[in-house]
Design a protein around this motif. Structure first.
Motif, mmCIF file in Angstrom:
data_model
loop_
_atom_site.group_PDB
_atom_site.id
_atom_site.type_symbol
_atom_site.label_atom_id
_atom_site.label_comp_id
_atom_site.label_asym_id
_atom_site.label_seq_id
_atom_site.Cartn_x
_atom_site.Cartn_y
_atom_site.Cartn_z
ATOM 1 N N PRO A 1 -8.799 -0.280 8.790
ATOM 2 C CA PRO A 1 -8.561 0.789 7.816
ATOM 3 C C PRO A 1 -7.920 2.033 8.439
ATOM 4 O O PRO A 1 -7.010 2.628 7.860
ATOM 5 C CB PRO A 1 -9.960 1.104 7.268
ATOM 6 C CG PRO A 1 -10.761 -0.111 7.558
ATOM 7 C CD PRO A 1 -10.218 -0.673 8.829
ATOM 8 N N VAL B 1 -7.981 4.101 1.501
ATOM 9 C CA VAL B 1 -7.888 2.868 2.293
ATOM 10 C C VAL B 1 -9.269 2.408 2.743
ATOM 11 O O VAL B 1 -9.593 1.208 2.683
ATOM 12 C CB VAL B 1 -6.960 3.079 3.510
ATOM 13 C CG1 VAL B 1 -6.987 1.861 4.426
ATOM 14 C CG2 VAL B 1 -5.524 3.347 3.044
ATOM 15 N N PHE B 2 -10.121 3.345 3.164
ATOM 16 C CA PHE B 2 -11.473 2.970 3.603
ATOM 17 C C PHE B 2 -12.304 2.438 2.433
ATOM 18 O O PHE B 2 -13.094 1.503 2.603
ATOM 19 C CB PHE B 2 -12.165 4.169 4.255
ATOM 20 C CG PHE B 2 -11.909 4.270 5.732
ATOM 21 C CD1 PHE B 2 -12.854 3.859 6.648
ATOM 22 C CD2 PHE B 2 -10.702 4.775 6.207
ATOM 23 C CE1 PHE B 2 -12.619 3.948 8.014
ATOM 24 C CE2 PHE B 2 -10.448 4.863 7.566
ATOM 25 C CZ PHE B 2 -11.409 4.440 8.475
ATOM 26 N N TRP C 1 -11.098 0.851 -0.182
ATOM 27 C CA TRP C 1 -10.582 -0.475 -0.501
ATOM 28 C C TRP C 1 -11.099 -1.538 0.466
ATOM 29 O O TRP C 1 -11.441 -2.639 0.062
ATOM 30 C CB TRP C 1 -9.055 -0.454 -0.470
ATOM 31 C CG TRP C 1 -8.433 0.086 -1.715
ATOM 32 C CD1 TRP C 1 -9.076 0.556 -2.823
ATOM 33 C CD2 TRP C 1 -7.031 0.211 -1.987
ATOM 34 N NE1 TRP C 1 -8.169 0.972 -3.761
ATOM 35 C CE2 TRP C 1 -6.903 0.768 -3.288
ATOM 36 C CE3 TRP C 1 -5.875 -0.081 -1.275
ATOM 37 C CZ2 TRP C 1 -5.667 1.027 -3.879
ATOM 38 C CZ3 TRP C 1 -4.636 0.174 -1.863
ATOM 39 C CH2 TRP C 1 -4.531 0.722 -3.147
ATOM 40 N N ILE C 2 -11.129 -1.203 1.753
ATOM 41 C CA ILE C 2 -11.436 -2.219 2.765
ATOM 42 C C ILE C 2 -12.926 -2.269 3.109
ATOM 43 O O ILE C 2 -13.512 -3.349 3.227
ATOM 44 C CB ILE C 2 -10.602 -1.967 4.038
ATOM 45 C CG1 ILE C 2 -9.108 -2.139 3.705
ATOM 46 C CG2 ILE C 2 -11.009 -2.922 5.157
ATOM 47 C CD1 ILE C 2 -8.177 -1.872 4.869
ATOM 48 N N ARG C 3 -13.554 -1.102 3.250
ATOM 49 C CA ARG C 3 -14.972 -1.081 3.646
ATOM 50 C C ARG C 3 -15.914 -0.826 2.475
ATOM 51 O O ARG C 3 -17.113 -1.030 2.587
ATOM 52 C CB ARG C 3 -15.203 -0.014 4.705
ATOM 53 C CG ARG C 3 -14.597 -0.345 6.061
ATOM 54 C CD ARG C 3 -15.142 0.615 7.082
ATOM 55 N NE ARG C 3 -14.498 0.472 8.361
ATOM 56 C CZ ARG C 3 -14.711 1.278 9.395
ATOM 57 N NH1 ARG C 3 -15.571 2.261 9.283
ATOM 58 N NH2 ARG C 3 -14.067 1.087 10.550
ATOM 59 N N SER D 1 -4.133 3.338 7.559
ATOM 60 C CA SER D 1 -3.906 4.705 7.058
ATOM 61 C C SER D 1 -2.820 5.401 7.879
ATOM 62 O O SER D 1 -1.927 6.053 7.324
ATOM 63 C CB SER D 1 -5.198 5.516 7.123
ATOM 64 O OG SER D 1 -6.217 4.902 6.380
ATOM 65 N N CYS E 1 0.837 -1.213 0.000
ATOM 66 C CA CYS E 1 0.000 0.000 0.000
ATOM 67 C C CYS E 1 0.864 1.252 0.000
ATOM 68 O O CYS E 1 0.541 2.244 -0.660
ATOM 69 C CB CYS E 1 -0.926 0.009 1.217
ATOM 70 S SG CYS E 1 -2.365 -1.065 1.056
#
Length: 263
Positions: A218, A252-253, A255-257, A222, A171
């Protein structure tokens, strides 16, 4: 007369109730205040960072003052002919310095704009700049977190697991390319491996702690990426603005959430 029960209370509780139930009851009815300790540790880390930045500036200014004093002394002692010779030597020296600068190993550069991505390798993670270690960076972030109602030891093991370390490194490099040295092919390779690592992390996370772990992951990721940029490129910290942090967190949020961060 009934026989006295000599079985320890803790043993009876373990027998009659699940460990998660006991843990949740103690958390709800006998909480241990940790916020003040966490705030103090966070403040200490901030102070250390500011002291380090101040020291770097002081050393840099003293070095420049010393250079200026040395040059003034030389010029006062030289006559016109010596000054001319000195200027000619300086021109040659500058030329040599420029040639040497072109040959500098970019892996030791402390400015983000001077750094070059070493390249993607399918079977090997790309090392972080300036000999940084992903595990240590995760540790610095976890020190300022507050974990409530969950097993801290298990959480920390998940954060510094092989899959999580790989996610942090890839990342970091994806964001580095995206912001400073765009290269779509390299970014696509990194993204594919990030996806594989995330699946591995998801499958290795126990079900009883999966929800709280990925709830905080997340935000922590970050922070870890941002800390890596600050540690890797200390002379470019002015580039890492609030806008830089907000864009990073949104990515990042998503991508993950699947959604941006809700402030």
């Amino acid at each position: 007369m009934p026989e006295m029960d000599t079985q320890p209370l803790v043993a009876k509780l373990k027998k009659d109730y699940a460990l998660e139930t006991i843990t949740q009851f103690l958390h709800d009815n006998a909480p241990i205040p940790t916020k003040s300790i966490s705030d103090l540790e966070k403040r200490m880390d901030e102070c250390k960072m500011r002291v380090r930045e101040h020291a770097e500036v002081v050393i840099y200014l003293k070095s420049k003052e010393s250079e200026i004093d040395d040059q003034e002394g030389v010029f006062k002692e030289q006559d016109a002919e010596s000054t001319s010779n000195l200027q000619r030597k300086k021109k040659k020296k500058k030329k040599k310095v420029k040639i040497a600068a072109d040959a500098i190993d970019h892996s030791s550069s402390k400015r983000v704009e001077n750094y070059k991505f070493p390249g993607f390798k399918p079977k090997k993670l790309t090392k972080l700049p300036n000999h940084l270690e992903a595990a240590q960076l995760w540790d610095s972030v976890l020190k300022v977190q507050t974990f409530k109602g969950v097993d801290t030891k298990i959480l920390k093991k998940l954060f510094i697991s092989e899959a999580s370390l790989a996610i942090l490194q890839d990342c970091f490099w994806w964001w580095f390319l995206h912001k400073f040295k765009p290269n779509q092919a390299e970014q696509d390779h990194l993204f594919d491996r990030i996806s594989d690592s995330f699946v591995a992390l998801l499958l290795s996370t126990p079900n009883f702690i999966k929800d709280p772990f990925f709830q905080m992951y997340p935000d922590c990721l970050s922070q870890a990426i941002y800390v890596t940029f600050c540690e890797a490129f200390p002379e470019s910290r002015l580039c890492f603005t609030d806008e830089f942090k907000e864009e990073l967190m949104d990515l990042v949020f998503q991508w993950i959430r699947g959604t941006t961060i809700c402030l």
